[in-house]
Structure formats: structure tokens, C-alpha cells
Enzyme design. Sequence first.
Site, PDB file in Angstrom:
ATOM      1  N   HIS A 213      59.983  -8.706  24.402  1.00 37.80           N
ATOM      2  CA  HIS A 213      61.560  -8.032  23.611  1.00 37.80           C
ATOM      3  C   HIS A 213      61.438  -7.679  22.614  1.00 37.80           C
ATOM      4  CE1 HIS A 213      65.523  -8.271  22.276  1.00 37.80           C
ATOM      5  NE2 HIS A 213      65.421  -9.516  21.220  1.00 37.80           N
ATOM      6  N   HIS A 222      65.341  -3.310  12.810  1.00 35.06           N
ATOM      7  CA  HIS A 222      64.583  -4.047  12.765  1.00 35.06           C
ATOM      8  C   HIS A 222      62.969  -3.654  12.979  1.00 35.06           C
ATOM      9  CE1 HIS A 222      66.370  -6.859  14.315  1.00 35.06           C
ATOM     10  NE2 HIS A 222      67.197  -6.774  15.240  1.00 35.06           N
ATOM     11  N   ASP A 249      66.021  -3.702  18.938  1.00 34.93           N
ATOM     12  CA  ASP A 249      66.946  -2.975  18.354  1.00 34.93           C
ATOM     13  C   ASP A 249      67.478  -1.960  19.346  1.00 34.93           C
ATOM     14  OD1 ASP A 249      65.570  -2.782  15.254  1.00 34.93           O
ATOM     15  OD2 ASP A 249      64.138  -1.009  15.724  1.00 34.93           O
TER      16      ASP A 249
END
Length: 330
Positions: A213, A222, A249
Site C-alpha cells: 500500500h 505522503h 498517495d
Amino acid sequence: MSRHPQQPVASVAVLLSVVWFVAATAELPRLEHDTAAGSLAVLVVGDWGRKGAYNQTRVATQMGAIAEAAKIDFVISTGDNFYDDGLTGVDDPNFDHSFADIYTAPSLQKQWYNVLGNHDYRGNVEAQLSTALQEKDPRWLCMRSFILNTNLAEFFFVDTTPFSDKYFTDPEDHVYDWSGLIPDRATYLSNLMADLDSALRVSKARWKIVVGHHTIKSAGHHGNTVELEAQLLPILEAHGVDLYVNGHDHCLEHISSSRTKLQFLTSGAGSKAWKGDISSWDPKEMKFYYDGQGFMTLQISSDEVRVAYYGIEGEVLHQWSTSDLSVSQI
């Protein structure tokens, strides 16, 4: 329960036997997906589960059209499957509202291989892992970390959320379900990295693709996940991994390593996107960045992997092939 007919795609009994075997041997679960001998087509989407909002339904429509044209074999979800706080249990209607009732195209009635994102960890993690969801919709298959064997490529799915320190040290107002990190976080991560290192070392696959992820490299909101850079990236580089595929993201992005053949592919734009949220990056590495919604496909043969990103109207935004690699990267 979904109102849409599904094709049987997985045996619950087989899955249970795989999980039991792994628990007994402390290795990553290993699944098989039979495909045509000479090709493999995969659709990748991430960060999507919003009950159709933030253009999730429009993205799903184009996913169906592209999946039909590409004749995909299966779908990969890069996590954050259900916003904002995962599922409350196996009977949570969000499963239907965000998944079964959204991805209704005939071409998407394929096996979905899913990893967990940080938003999924804010709910009942075991619900997403439960075979009860497979009984509702046999497309659904979610595990913490596992290996998927195909005729041309091997996919290594990694549970990345427990790597990130901030969810433990500064969870803000969120409550995370860490009950599955047995016996503790440090041991869980140590075992996971050892198992991944071992599996990659012995892999004879033509193409090695790791799915998680969280980002390793990203110019998005991020940015880089420093814990994965320190702990996961060296394992990927040591064993010649070809692609690292992620979400987290809310963008579509392609970064090429300047020192190895490894490509960092972000597909986290299945619904809500972050317009204009991008940091500067070395243009020699940044091959593509898009701050809207969309998804990605992989077309895999024994000779090459072709990557394509698509936008909300089904338009091709970016294409790349392993044949584009320089001699120094191979």
C-alpha cells in the site's frame, strides 16, 4: 449481499488449506492463478472505497471498458479499500456500497487480489480477511502478505502499514486494529522481511513484482516512506525486483530508479485525488505524475512488461515498457 451475479473464482476450502499450511510453516501464503501461456494482463487500482463518491463510479466505468479491451486476467487493489475507517465487520454494508455495487462491469468479474491500507487498519481487519466476504462476492481475496504465482510473473504482496512508526507513536484520534501483529510488532515485521527475502531469493520467475500500500518513492502528498526505504527497499534491490506497485498517495505516478532496474509505480487514484500536491523530483527519475483520478494496467509477456496509466475518461496518460530501460539499468 451483492445483487450482481458473480463468477466463481476461488475455492474457500482451498484458501483455508493455504492459510493453515502457512501457519504451520511460517512461510508466506502461496496462491496460483492459471493464465494463458504467453501473456498476462492485470488492472491495478488503489485508494478507492468511497461508496461511489469522488468519481469512484466514473473510474469504475472506465476500468470496465479498459479491462474488456485488455482482456485482463485479474485485478490488484493497492489498499485503502474502504474509507474512512475500514469495515466494522463482515456484515458492514460498505462492502457492497463501495465494492460489489460499484465494480459491476462483466470484465471486472475477475479475481481481485487485495492488500490492506492504513485506512483499512482503522476498522476490523479480520473482516476484510474473512472468507465470509468471499461467500458474498467470490471475487474478493484479501490477505496480509502473500505470494501469487502466475505463468509469467510472481507477485509478492506485502503488508506495509505496520512498518510506519507514526501509526503507533502519533495515531491522532484514530484507533488501529493491531490484533493480528503476533506476537508483537517487531517480531511480526522481522518475520515478514525474512520470509519475503527468502521467497525472492529462491524465485525463478521471469518478472518479480512487489505490491504494497505505502509508497517507497513518491513526490506526492505522503512522499517517501522512510521505514520502507530503510527496511524493504534493500531486499527488493538485492533480489532484482522489477516493479514495486503501491497506492497511498492519491495520484498516478512512475519513478524510475537511477541505480537499478526497479520501477516505482503508484496507482492510488481510484476515487479522491489531491490536486496540485506534488514535490520537486529529479526529472531523470520522474517519468510521470498525474494528480487526478485513474488506474493502471500491466501487460506482461516473457519479453517485456508494458505499463499504461488511464484517466477518468479512459484516456491514456502514460505508457512505458521494460524495453525502455537503459543497458546500465538491466
